[in-house]
Design an enzyme around this catalytic site. Structure first.
Site, short mmCIF file in Angstrom:
data_model
loop_
_atom_site.label_atom_id
_atom_site.label_comp_id
_atom_site.label_asym_id
_atom_site.label_seq_id
_atom_site.Cartn_x
_atom_site.Cartn_y
_atom_site.Cartn_z
N ARG A 44 0.87 -1.18 0.00
CA ARG A 44 0.00 0.00 0.00
C ARG A 44 0.90 1.23 0.00
O ARG A 44 2.06 1.15 0.44
CB ARG A 44 -0.86 0.02 1.26
CG ARG A 44 -1.85 -1.10 1.33
CD ARG A 44 -2.53 -1.15 2.70
NE ARG A 44 -3.38 -2.33 2.81
CZ ARG A 44 -3.66 -2.95 3.96
NH1 ARG A 44 -3.18 -2.50 5.09
NH2 ARG A 44 -4.43 -4.00 3.96
N ARG A 137 -10.40 3.71 5.77
CA ARG A 137 -8.96 3.51 5.61
C ARG A 137 -8.53 3.67 4.16
O ARG A 137 -7.37 4.00 3.89
CB ARG A 137 -8.56 2.13 6.15
CG ARG A 137 -7.07 1.98 6.38
CD ARG A 137 -6.71 0.68 7.06
NE ARG A 137 -6.88 -0.47 6.17
CZ ARG A 137 -6.66 -1.73 6.52
NH1 ARG A 137 -6.27 -2.01 7.75
NH2 ARG A 137 -6.84 -2.71 5.66
N ARG A 148 -12.64 -9.23 2.94
CA ARG A 148 -12.21 -9.02 4.33
C ARG A 148 -13.38 -9.09 5.29
O ARG A 148 -13.25 -9.61 6.40
CB ARG A 148 -11.47 -7.69 4.46
CG ARG A 148 -10.01 -7.79 4.03
CD ARG A 148 -9.35 -6.43 3.92
NE ARG A 148 -7.90 -6.53 4.05
CZ ARG A 148 -7.10 -7.03 3.13
NH1 ARG A 148 -7.60 -7.49 2.00
NH2 ARG A 148 -5.79 -7.10 3.33
N1 LIG Z 1 -1.09 -16.38 9.05
C1 LIG Z 1 -0.55 -15.18 8.84
N2 LIG Z 1 -1.33 -14.11 8.71
C2 LIG Z 1 -0.74 -12.91 8.51
C3 LIG Z 1 0.66 -12.75 8.45
N3 LIG Z 1 0.94 -11.44 8.26
C4 LIG Z 1 -0.24 -10.80 8.22
N4 LIG Z 1 -1.26 -11.67 8.37
C5 LIG Z 1 -2.70 -11.41 8.42
O1 LIG Z 1 -3.18 -11.19 7.12
C6 LIG Z 1 -4.36 -10.38 7.19
C7 LIG Z 1 -4.30 -9.31 6.14
O2 LIG Z 1 -3.24 -8.44 6.40
P1 LIG Z 1 -3.07 -7.11 5.52
O3 LIG Z 1 -3.16 -7.44 4.07
O4 LIG Z 1 -1.84 -6.41 5.99
O5 LIG Z 1 -4.39 -6.27 5.82
P2 LIG Z 1 -4.92 -5.52 7.11
O6 LIG Z 1 -4.88 -6.47 8.27
O7 LIG Z 1 -6.30 -5.14 6.73
O8 LIG Z 1 -4.04 -4.34 7.34
C8 LIG Z 1 -4.42 -9.86 8.62
O9 LIG Z 1 -5.39 -10.61 9.32
C9 LIG Z 1 -3.05 -10.15 9.17
O10 LIG Z 1 -3.09 -10.40 10.57
C10 LIG Z 1 1.47 -13.92 8.60
O11 LIG Z 1 2.68 -13.90 8.56
N5 LIG Z 1 0.81 -15.09 8.79
N1 LIG Z 2 -10.53 2.64 18.21
C1 LIG Z 2 -10.62 3.12 16.97
N2 LIG Z 2 -11.56 4.03 16.66
C2 LIG Z 2 -11.67 4.51 15.40
N3 LIG Z 2 -10.89 4.16 14.37
C3 LIG Z 2 -9.94 3.25 14.61
C4 LIG Z 2 -9.75 2.69 15.92
N4 LIG Z 2 -8.72 1.80 15.85
C5 LIG Z 2 -8.29 1.82 14.57
N5 LIG Z 2 -9.00 2.68 13.83
C6 LIG Z 2 -8.87 2.94 12.37
O1 LIG Z 2 -9.44 1.82 11.72
C7 LIG Z 2 -8.69 1.48 10.54
C8 LIG Z 2 -8.25 0.01 10.66
O2 LIG Z 2 -7.23 -0.10 11.66
P1 LIG Z 2 -5.90 -0.94 11.39
O3 LIG Z 2 -4.99 -0.68 12.54
O4 LIG Z 2 -5.37 -0.66 10.02
O5 LIG Z 2 -6.50 -2.42 11.47
P2 LIG Z 2 -5.83 -3.85 11.19
O6 LIG Z 2 -4.35 -3.68 11.32
O7 LIG Z 2 -6.40 -4.73 12.25
O8 LIG Z 2 -6.26 -4.24 9.82
C9 LIG Z 2 -7.53 2.45 10.45
O9 LIG Z 2 -7.85 3.46 9.51
C10 LIG Z 2 -7.42 3.01 11.87
O10 LIG Z 2 -6.94 4.34 11.87
#
Ligand SMILES: Nc1nc2c(ncn2[C@@H]2O[C@H](COP(=O)(O)OP(=O)(O)O)[C@@H](O)[C@H]2O)c(=O)[nH]1
Ligand SMILES: Nc1ncnc2c1ncn2[C@@H]1O[C@H](COP(=O)(O)OP(=O)(O)O)[C@@H](O)[C@H]1O
Length: 198
Positions: A44, A137, A148
């Protein structure tokens, strides 16, 4: 395994794992280290290769999996993700608490290893709020957003399994969720700080 206990943060995409993790890594810079996963998804804007993820092709990743270089790996929303042995070793070599951000399949597979982490699930207050956060986001296409959300429903259902997680944090108010996270990690933080003094 030597050194402090690792920490697994899991929970639906958009629940706030990265947000909480970034706060933790900023506030306790030398105490925690992030396990940099491999993924086949596209970076991203703002994501840095080698810091947020090791961005690789499916072929590269499969080759390393076949060579036995991964602790766990999973398919999520059409992409491969995985934790390499090197990712965890790099953090443990610094005597830092290793934090893994992995999905629920990863949690189940890590349970079969000797890593022995603290398992934490970060969950949204509701699916509607999760959807709003993911939309706001602005990182996903409509297709990946819907994937998702489907995965999130499955995750929330599977997370109910008794004993799967040591702690479930409902991330409604961010500061409150962060306090709960710090609270559960306090003992490990203190131990690590103490070991630095001796
Ligand atoms: N099993 C596994 N899941 C992972 C790993 N790294 C990231 N993830 C999971 O993959 C999912 C998607 O991650 P990402 O594409 O970064 O999207 P985001 O969680 O929406 O920011 C999330 O649930 C992460 O926790 C890994 O090394 N192993
Ligand atoms: N407690 C909260 N209240 C409002 N927005 C939040 C909160 N926690 C996270 N966010 C926002 O929600 C979105 C998803 O959070 P993120 O940390 O990227 O989630 P994940 O890593 O679990 O995918 C981001 O844009 C973040 O800034």
């Amino acid at each position: 395994m030597q050194g402090p206990r690792p920490v697994v943060l899991s929970g639906p995409s958009g629940a706030g794992k990265s947000t909480l993790l970034k706060k933790l890594l900023k506030d306790y810079e030398n105490i925690f280290g992030f396990s940099v996963s491999h993924t086949t998804r596209q970076p991203r804007p703002g994501e840095v290769n080698g810091k947020d993820y090791h961005f690789v092709t499916r072929e590269e990743m499969q080759k390393e999996i076949d060579a036995g270089e991964f602790i766990e790996h999973a398919e999520f929303s059409g992409n491969m993700y995985g934790t390499s042995k090197g990712a965890v070793q790099a953090v443990q070599a610094q005597n830092q608490i290793c934090v893994l951000d992995i999905d629920i399949q990863g949690v189940k597979n890590i349970k079969k290893t000797d890593l022995n982490p603290i398992y934490i699930s970060v969950q949204p207050p509701s699916i509607d709020i999760l959807e709003k956060r993911l939309r706001d986001r602005k990182t996903e296409t409509e297709e990946s957003l819907l994937k998702r959300l489907t995965a999130a429903r499955v995750d929330l259902e599977l997370s109910k399994e008794p004993g799967l997680f040591d702690l479930v944090i409902i991330n409604d108010d961010l500061e409150k969720a962060y306090s709960e996270l710090k609270e559960v990690l306090l003992e490990e933080i203190k131990k690590t700080q103490e070991s630095r003094k001796s």
